[in-house]
Design a protein around this motif. Structure first.
Motif, PDB file in Angstrom:
ATOM      1  N   ARG A  57      34.257  52.608   2.631  1.00  0.00           N
ATOM      2  CA  ARG A  57      34.885  52.009   3.830  1.00  0.00           C
ATOM      3  C   ARG A  57      33.717  52.967   4.594  1.00  0.00           C
ATOM      4  O   ARG A  57      33.720  52.556   5.353  1.00  0.00           O
ATOM      5  N   GLU A  60      31.186  51.069   5.935  1.00  0.00           N
ATOM      6  CA  GLU A  60      31.763  49.702   6.429  1.00  0.00           C
ATOM      7  C   GLU A  60      31.374  50.909   8.279  1.00  0.00           C
ATOM      8  O   GLU A  60      30.364  50.113   9.116  1.00  0.00           O
ATOM      9  N   LYS A  61      31.475  51.817   8.453  1.00  0.00           N
ATOM     10  CA  LYS A  61      31.770  52.568   9.356  1.00  0.00           C
ATOM     11  C   LYS A  61      29.829  53.148   9.727  1.00  0.00           C
ATOM     12  O   LYS A  61      29.464  53.264  11.273  1.00  0.00           O
ATOM     13  N   ALA A  64      28.830  49.754  11.297  1.00  0.00           N
ATOM     14  CA  ALA A  64      29.774  49.751  12.123  1.00  0.00           C
ATOM     15  C   ALA A  64      28.597  50.284  13.357  1.00  0.00           C
ATOM     16  O   ALA A  64      27.970  49.571  14.592  1.00  0.00           O
ATOM     17  N   GLN A  65      28.062  51.528  13.014  1.00  0.00           N
ATOM     18  CA  GLN A  65      27.399  52.122  14.194  1.00  0.00           C
ATOM     19  C   GLN A  65      26.531  51.777  14.112  1.00  0.00           C
ATOM     20  O   GLN A  65      25.140  51.753  15.542  1.00  0.00           O
ATOM     21  N   THR A  78      31.692  39.181   8.411  1.00  0.00           N
ATOM     22  CA  THR A  78      32.429  40.990   7.975  1.00  0.00           C
ATOM     23  C   THR A  78      33.235  41.268   6.776  1.00  0.00           C
ATOM     24  O   THR A  78      33.570  39.794   6.982  1.00  0.00           O
ATOM     25  N   PHE A  82      36.450  44.931   7.404  1.00  0.00           N
ATOM     26  CA  PHE A  82      36.119  45.709   9.086  1.00  0.00           C
ATOM     27  C   PHE A  82      36.184  45.662   9.913  1.00  0.00           C
ATOM     28  O   PHE A  82      35.923  46.906  10.863  1.00  0.00           O
ATOM     29  N   GLN A  85      37.394  48.739  12.266  1.00  0.00           N
ATOM     30  CA  GLN A  85      36.132  50.469  12.978  1.00  0.00           C
ATOM     31  C   GLN A  85      36.717  50.356  13.981  1.00  0.00           C
ATOM     32  O   GLN A  85      36.701  49.458  15.045  1.00  0.00           O
TER      33      GLN A  85
END
Ligand code: S3P
Length: 171
Positions: A57, A60-61, A64-65, A78, A82, A85
């Motif tokens: 996770r 995933e963060k 996402a950024q 995704t 996801f 986020q």
């Protein structure tokens, strides 16, 4: 084109729809699980087994950024988790591919590579747990989506064309 970010449950066909859309409408398709695997040089299954879900996770963060700051004009598929986020809507227009759990299961099981499709998804290992996860996620997916497409009994091209029309109407 603003990024499109496809969310939805495991096995609903996010990657297939993203690639079909990309080919039809001349865009790049990218997938968050693929990005994470390349970042780690490990398969998702291995990341879960060796480092645990919380570690995944965090990846995933981070992804996402990166997507928010670095990716444009793409259709992004995704992983099923996801959607949580917090910057999801900053990445692009959020599209839920919606289907019942039974139809998703049927879609996976009828695939020639069904075994591999199930094996690569740790959270699908226990069918009952997967269904419970589906039931808790379904309302959360709907809450975050800008567009919802019912994908049941539709082929990927039909879904991609429907998506194109809906996106056009929104912009
Ligand atoms: C997950 C879905 C998977 C993958 C990981 C976790 C989830 O992606 O990201 O196994 O939490 O639902 P798919 O939705 O492509 O199966």
């Amino acid at each position: 084109m603003r990024n499109m970010i496809l969310i939805g449950f495991m096995g609903v066909g996010k990657g297939t729809v993203a690639r079909t859309y990309a080919k039809l409408f001349d865009a790049y398709a990218i997938d968050t699980d693929d990005l994470i695997e390349s970042l780690e040089n490990r398969k998702i299954k291995k990341i879960f087994a060796e480092s645990g879900e919380a570690y995944f996770r965090d990846l995933e963060k981070k992804t996402a950024q990166w997507l928010e700051t670095s990716v444009q004009n793409a259709v992004i598929s995704t992983g099923g988790g996801f959607y949580k986020q917090p910057n999801l809507k900053k990445i692009g227009t959020v599209v839920l591919l919606d289907s019942t759990f039974d139809a998703i299961l049927e879609r996976i099981l009828s695939h020639p590579n069904a075994k591999r499709k199930l094996a690569k998804r740790p959270l699908f290992a226990d069918r009952k747990k997967a269904e419970a996860l589906y039931n808790t996620r379904e309302p959360a997916y709907k809450a975050v989506a800008d567009i919802v497409i019912d994908v049941e009994n539709k082929d990927p091209e039909t879904i991609a064309r429907e998506l194109h029309t809906l996106i056009g109407a929104k912009e």
